[in-house]
Motif scaffolding. Sequence first.
Motif, PDB file in Angstrom:
ATOM      1  N   LYS A  99      -3.373 -46.567   0.171  1.00 48.28           N
ATOM      2  CA  LYS A  99      -2.269 -47.144   0.945  1.00 48.28           C
ATOM      3  C   LYS A  99      -2.567 -46.984   2.439  1.00 48.28           C
ATOM      4  O   LYS A  99      -3.339 -46.114   2.836  1.00 48.28           O
ATOM      5  CB  LYS A  99      -0.961 -46.412   0.626  1.00 48.28           C
ATOM      6  N   GLU A 100      -1.895 -47.800   3.213  1.00 50.75           N
ATOM      7  CA  GLU A 100      -2.033 -47.746   4.678  1.00 50.75           C
ATOM      8  C   GLU A 100      -1.910 -46.314   5.217  1.00 50.75           C
ATOM      9  O   GLU A 100      -2.714 -45.851   6.019  1.00 50.75           O
ATOM     10  CB  GLU A 100      -0.912 -48.618   5.279  1.00 50.75           C
ATOM     11  N   LYS A 101      -0.895 -45.634   4.713  1.00 49.36           N
ATOM     12  CA  LYS A 101      -0.609 -44.269   5.185  1.00 49.36           C
ATOM     13  C   LYS A 101      -1.750 -43.302   4.813  1.00 49.36           C
ATOM     14  O   LYS A 101      -2.124 -42.429   5.602  1.00 49.36           O
ATOM     15  CB  LYS A 101       0.720 -43.803   4.562  1.00 49.36           C
ATOM     16  N   ASP A 102      -2.306 -43.485   3.600  1.00 54.46           N
ATOM     17  CA  ASP A 102      -3.441 -42.646   3.167  1.00 54.46           C
ATOM     18  C   ASP A 102      -4.606 -42.812   4.140  1.00 54.46           C
ATOM     19  O   ASP A 102      -5.218 -41.839   4.574  1.00 54.46           O
ATOM     20  CB  ASP A 102      -3.946 -43.067   1.767  1.00 54.46           C
ATOM     21  N   ILE A 103      -4.915 -44.066   4.440  1.00 54.27           N
ATOM     22  CA  ILE A 103      -6.067 -44.353   5.307  1.00 54.27           C
ATOM     23  C   ILE A 103      -5.858 -43.738   6.698  1.00 54.27           C
ATOM     24  O   ILE A 103      -6.768 -43.147   7.269  1.00 54.27           O
ATOM     25  CB  ILE A 103      -6.326 -45.873   5.393  1.00 54.27           C
ATOM     26  N   GLU A 104      -4.630 -43.841   7.182  1.00 54.17           N
ATOM     27  CA  GLU A 104      -4.321 -43.242   8.482  1.00 54.17           C
ATOM     28  C   GLU A 104      -4.558 -41.740   8.460  1.00 54.17           C
ATOM     29  O   GLU A 104      -5.119 -41.162   9.388  1.00 54.17           O
ATOM     30  CB  GLU A 104      -2.853 -43.509   8.841  1.00 54.17           C
TER      31      GLU A 104
ATOM     32  N   LYS B 143     -10.363 -48.920   8.428  1.00 55.14           N
ATOM     33  CA  LYS B 143      -9.627 -49.671   7.397  1.00 55.14           C
ATOM     34  C   LYS B 143     -10.470 -50.811   6.842  1.00 55.14           C
ATOM     35  O   LYS B 143     -10.561 -51.025   5.633  1.00 55.14           O
ATOM     36  CB  LYS B 143      -8.363 -50.287   8.030  1.00 55.14           C
ATOM     37  N   GLU B 144     -11.095 -51.543   7.750  1.00 48.28           N
ATOM     38  CA  GLU B 144     -11.925 -52.676   7.325  1.00 48.28           C
ATOM     39  C   GLU B 144     -13.090 -52.201   6.464  1.00 48.28           C
ATOM     40  O   GLU B 144     -13.418 -52.805   5.446  1.00 48.28           O
ATOM     41  CB  GLU B 144     -12.465 -53.434   8.549  1.00 48.28           C
TER      42      GLU B 144
ATOM     43  N   GLY C 194     -11.918 -51.217   3.050  1.00 49.37           N
ATOM     44  CA  GLY C 194     -11.473 -52.401   2.322  1.00 49.37           C
ATOM     45  C   GLY C 194     -12.608 -53.179   1.672  1.00 49.37           C
ATOM     46  O   GLY C 194     -12.397 -53.983   0.770  1.00 49.37           O
TER      47      GLY C 194
ATOM     48  N   LYS D 115      -8.734 -49.319  12.895  1.00 55.78           N
ATOM     49  CA  LYS D 115      -8.939 -50.688  12.410  1.00 55.78           C
ATOM     50  C   LYS D 115     -10.329 -50.819  11.760  1.00 55.78           C
ATOM     51  O   LYS D 115     -10.469 -51.360  10.660  1.00 55.78           O
ATOM     52  CB  LYS D 115      -8.810 -51.653  13.601  1.00 55.78           C
TER      53      LYS D 115
ATOM     54  N   TYR E 283      -8.337 -40.930   8.214  1.00 57.84           N
ATOM     55  CA  TYR E 283      -8.933 -41.202   9.527  1.00 57.84           C
ATOM     56  C   TYR E 283      -8.671 -40.040  10.502  1.00 57.84           C
ATOM     57  O   TYR E 283      -9.576 -39.511  11.142  1.00 57.84           O
ATOM     58  CB  TYR E 283      -8.347 -42.504  10.075  1.00 57.84           C
TER      59      TYR E 283
END
Length: 324
Positions: free
Chosen positions: A246-251, A199-200, A203, A196, A254
């Motif tokens: 994308k969400e998946k990229d960030i995951e 991601k923030e 962003g 989290k 990480y």
Amino acid sequence: MPELPEVESLRLGLNKKIIGSKILNVKIIKPKLVSSNGTLRKVNKKKEEEFKKEIIGERIKQIKRVAKNLIIELNNEKILIVHLKMTGQLVFESKRTHPKSFPKYLGKDTSEQSEEEVGFKKERIIGGHPIIKSFTDDLPNKHTAIIFNLSNGTLFYNDVRMFGYVLYFKNILEAKNHGLFKNIGLDPFDKNFTLKYFKEGLGKTNRNLKATLLDQKIVTGCGNIYTDEVCFASKVLPKRNCKSLKEKDIENIYKNIKTILKSAIKHGGSSVSDYLLADWSRGNYAREHKVYGKGGEKCSVCKNILERKIIAGRATVYCKHCQK
Ligand SMILES: [Zn+2]
């Protein structure tokens, strides 16, 4: 320049040797290094005297790390902060002899021989720029900046270009107020480094992924080597704008920051050009590199040729087929 896994490896090596040692005396040969950090620093006599007065007689409790700063904790909350920067080196030389622990590269089993036969009197733990290149090189040498006489040995800080620093602070808070850890993001192994949080952080920036990871403001530990490796493992191009991820990229990014850095520390770092490890070996994570330093070679996954471009001011290697 050592990256985080190399500094962590040095920290682990030194911690095994100098916890509990007492600082008996200190010789400052190059006072600029204890006066301040930064390239415009000047010799500060007061700082130099304080450095000696406050640390002589104290014991070393442990060595911690904030990004690539080594924090040597002494009694009474006092601390020394060491940063090797480009060309610094730490060498600990024990008082006692440890023939059995001599490195394997010598090519023979020395455990049955006397010290004279082995030819060495002291054990050395080293890390950083390879200023001394062999086990028997004389110390101190012309690059030696500070010598700490400890109850169980000697700790040398050597530096060729003097970008590093060795600073004394009354406590960690004073170091923070000095601005030393300003703009340093979380350690990848800090419990607060959550998906989290990451991601923030991503962003909030309009820059590309490579520049964002390199500047260490969100998370520390990814220098040029590990940033390229993380991007490749995550199948993301280093020039991607963080906002486009994308969400998946960030995951994936990480997850890969954690696994790649953990593995690099386990292997003792990369030692790509000139970094030696605490036990005198060279880190062997370089063998695991998939893209770093491999521009023009075949991609290990798709067999297309890896590209090499300057991104965020640094040589960057990636696969334009595997990474999107
Ligand atoms: Zn590929």
